[in-house]
Design an enzyme around this catalytic site. Structure first.
Site, PDB file in Angstrom:
ATOM      1  N   HIS A  34      96.961 -44.592  58.141  1.00  0.00           N
ATOM      2  CA  HIS A  34      97.845 -45.116  59.307  1.00  0.00           C
ATOM      3  C   HIS A  34      97.514 -44.533  60.677  1.00  0.00           C
ATOM      4  CE1 HIS A  34     100.470 -46.045  56.024  1.00  0.00           C
ATOM      5  NE2 HIS A  34     101.771 -45.825  57.377  1.00  0.00           N
ATOM      6  N   GLU A  62     103.182 -59.844  57.088  1.00  0.00           N
ATOM      7  CA  GLU A  62     102.045 -59.366  58.408  1.00  0.00           C
ATOM      8  C   GLU A  62     100.874 -61.357  58.013  1.00  0.00           C
ATOM      9  OE1 GLU A  62     102.184 -57.583  55.636  1.00  0.00           O
ATOM     10  OE2 GLU A  62     102.212 -55.597  57.266  1.00  0.00           O
TER      11      GLU A  62
END
Ligand code: TPP
Ligand code: MG
Lengths: 347, 317
Positions: free
Chosen positions: A130, A61
């Protein structure tokens, strides 16, 4: 011509349309080109535009965000996709120290036309890694634009604008909105990245919604309508820059404000909205502002705790009752949105 | 080879003299920007930038006086930036740590360790896709290879065969911490060789060697399409940040410096070109550069500071 599409299709159409129009647009990110295609939002892109312009990446990322910056300053228009906003935390250095300040530090020599699409979510036991939203983190930083469309029409029009914009734009999509169906004009092209939208008019209470909270707010408005209370629902759409005029106008009319944020409340976007309202029309408020948001905890897995964690239409209804000095209504006959109906998980 | 060697010397002499000028004036406290000096690494800056084409792009760190001067040969905007003046490279917004010259191919320099490495990979991707044949070179220290983003970027550049040269300038220190207190391995070059990457190593202070090595790297990249990793050693003459020596601090010794200084890159090249250039020709060349620097210093000192409104400019495009 007016037609109906889902939010998912709206995102997909915007991507395809812009990639067709401008060869400098490309889309990448973890799992972008696998068979699931980010919940269908990148469907057919690799087939139509090839692997150079639509590709899955290594699990990097940080580097892949800096990569987007490099491509952007050399004239490309990258769209970087994160399946969950939580993963963007690994890219905060590039986003905050690099991307946000590049145009400023180079005195405008470089433009950074980059879009970062991040999906946020809720439900089905995602637990605490999440389930974040983080829009106020991003909006805190000058140089970034942060938008959160809640309708298919906005999803398409604002994604088109985000891609064409010469600034970095964080584009936050709620996973549950993907199945929302809405009307869209065939001619819909770009829509402004600034300004709120009134989703439902009313004179009694103003409810400002962020992302999914607009769905909850509209539901609350329908319920309260039956009791003769008219809620005005304002979708903020754009967290940064935040144009508060629609909110101020509405509060001047209703005198009551409930902010349905979709994140933790402490130091959050709701505080910004509240301050703007106090700055502009404090005297016109008949009751103190109520802020709703995530519980001051981490998102738990099991259903009853998870339900407690997220704000919903019932919280809004109770806040309206408090403001209007109404007794708590019996809501057992009402049907509220529940993930059992549409959202089967695991993603 | 004569004109090439002279050109490389001009670059190095400019870097050395510009930094000496900074040292001369820094204590006046008018250059309010943290100086990370390039002294000792001139051969790398001049050798690599000399080998690149003018349209090739470079990126660097807070320690980038060397590559800025080597790539641009410009000192007016350079000194003005040090003084925070409106005539500076970024109108005074950036200071010593964020030099840029997009026209000359220096995209920018960054003060977060390792942060330009992935940016160089993206820039190279754009160049490859548009087919403009430009090469991107990114400079970073041995501290940057401690960062995860270095490995992420290296992996991706190798995977996609992107036209980028990673230049690790190893001075054996990250601030004051030596490599053996940071690295769980002996040779970074050996590790990078396991990637699909062309690896080059040198501890030479001879700018011609660095120049030729860079040419080899460019040719190799042209041939097999893979990125390059150049692992180049040098000795940092001054303290990590600031304009003084710091051999008394105890973490390194003057003896160490003496060994390296015997083959100081600027002196070494000066001797070399005296074989082809007369003493007078050389002095003339040096005087021209000294004069350029002196004029630039005056230009910078006389230039106005920016209006406060500049603080709000270019937040958004
Ligand atoms: C991400 C990050 N961590 C820490 C620092 C503080 N810092 C500045 S320079 C430096 C050492 C870097 O060493 P190296 O990469 O070898 O470069 P050199 O200074 O030797 O040229 C450190 C730790 C920083 N700027 N950025
Ligand atoms: Mg070092």
């Amino acid at each position: 011509m007016i037609r109906t599409i889902t939010y998912r299709e709206a995102i997909n159409e915007a991507m395809a349309q812009e990639m067709r129009r401008d060869p400098s647009v490309f889309v990448y990110g973890i799992d972008v080109a696998d068979h699931k295609r980010i919940f269908g939002s990148s469907k057919n892109l690799v087939e139509e535009f090839g692997k150079d312009r639509c590709f899955s990446t290594p699990l990097s990322e940080d580097a892949m965000t800096g990569f987007g910056l490099g491509a952007a300053l050399n004239g490309m228009r990258p769209v970087h996709v994160h399946m969950r906003v939580d993963f963007m935390l690994l890219a905060m250095n590039q986003l905050t120290n690099m991307i946000a300040s590049y145009h400023y530090g180079t005195c405008g020599a470089f433009k950074i036309p980059m879009v970062i699409r991040a999906i946020i979510g809720r439900g089905w036991g995602q637990s605490w890694q999440h389930s974040k939203t983080l829009h106020s983190w991003f909006a805190h930083v000058p140089g970034l634009k942060v938008v959160m469309p809640s309708t298919p029409k906005d999803a398409k029009g604002m994604l088109i604008s985000a891609i064409r914009d010469d600034n970095p734009v964080v584009f936050i999509e709620h996973r549950w909105l993907y199945d929302v169906i809405g009307e869209i004009d065939e001619k819909t092209d770009s829509l402004s990245l600034e300004g709120c939208q009134v989703l439902r008019e009313g004179d009694d209470v103003t409810v400002v919604g962020v992302s999914w909270m607009n769905v909850e707010a509209v539901k609350a408005a329908e319920v309260m309508k039956k009791r003769g209370i008219n809620i005005e629902v304002i979708d903020v759409r754009s967290i940064s820059p935040f144009d508060h005029t629609t909110v101020i106008d509405s509060v001047k009319k209703t005198g009551h404000l409930i902010i349905g944020d979709y994140d933790w409340i402490h130091c959050g976007f709701g505080a910004e909205v509240a301050t703007r309202v106090y700055d502009s029309c404090m005297k016109e408020l008949k009751t103190p502002i109520i802020r709703l948001g995530f519980a001051n905890a981490h998102c738990p897995c099991t259903r009853p705790l998870e339900n407690e964690y997220y704000p919903n239409a019932i919280n809004i209804i109770r806040a309206v009752e408090e403001k209007m000095k109404l007794p708590e209504a019996d809501l057992s006959g009402e049907e509220f949105y529940s993930y059992e109906k549409k959202f089967k998980g695991p993603f | 080879m004569k004109s090439l060697n002279v050109e490389l010397y001009r670059k190095m002499y400019l870097i050395r003299r510009a930094e000496e000028k900074i040292r001369e004036h820094y204590l006046e406290d008018e250059m309010k920007t943290p100086m990370h000096m390039s002294m000792g690494e001139e051969a790398i800056a001049a050798g690599v930038c000399g080998a690149l084409k003018s349209e090739d792009q470079i990126l660097g760190t807070y320690r980038s006086h060397g590559i800025y001067l080597a790539k641009t040969m410009e000192t007016d905007n350079f000194f003005a930036e040090m003084y925070g003046k409106i005539t500076g490279t970024s109108k005074g917004k950036a200071g010593s740590m964020h030099l840029m010259s997009p026209e000359a191919g220096l995209i920018c320099t960054s003060a977060i360790v390792g942060s330009h490495i992935p940016v160089s990979v993206g820039a190279a991707f754009a160049n490859k896709l548009t087919g403009n044949k430009k090469v991107v070179a990114v400079f970073f220290g041995d501290g940057a290879i401690d960062e995860g983003v270095f490995w992420e970027s290296l992996n991706f550049a190798c995977l996609k065969k992107l036209p980028v040269i990673f230049i690790c300038e190893d001075n054996g220190l990250a601030v004051h911490v030596p490599a053996d207190e940071r690295h769980g391995y002996k040779s970074i070059a050996d590790i990078v060789r396991k990637f699909d990457c062309n690896v080059f190593e040198s501890d030479s202070t001879d700018v011609e060697v660095i120049y030729n090595l860079t040419q080899d790297a460019l040719k190799m990249m042209q041939k097999n399409g893979s990125p390059c990793f150049m692992y180049l050693k040098y000795y940092r003459y001054l303290e990590h940040v600031g304009v003084f020596e710091d051999f008394k601090a105890g973490y390194r010794s003057r003896e160490e410096f003496d060994v390296w200084f015997k083959r100081d890159p600027v002196h070494f090249q000066r001797k070399k070109i005296l074989q082809t250039l007369s003493e007078n020709e050389l002095l003339e060349l040096e005087e021209a550069i000294d004069k350029q620097i002196e004029n630039s210093l005056l230009f910078a000192q006389k230039s106005p500071l920016p209006e406060y409104t500049l603080a709000y400019e270019d937040v958004y495009a």
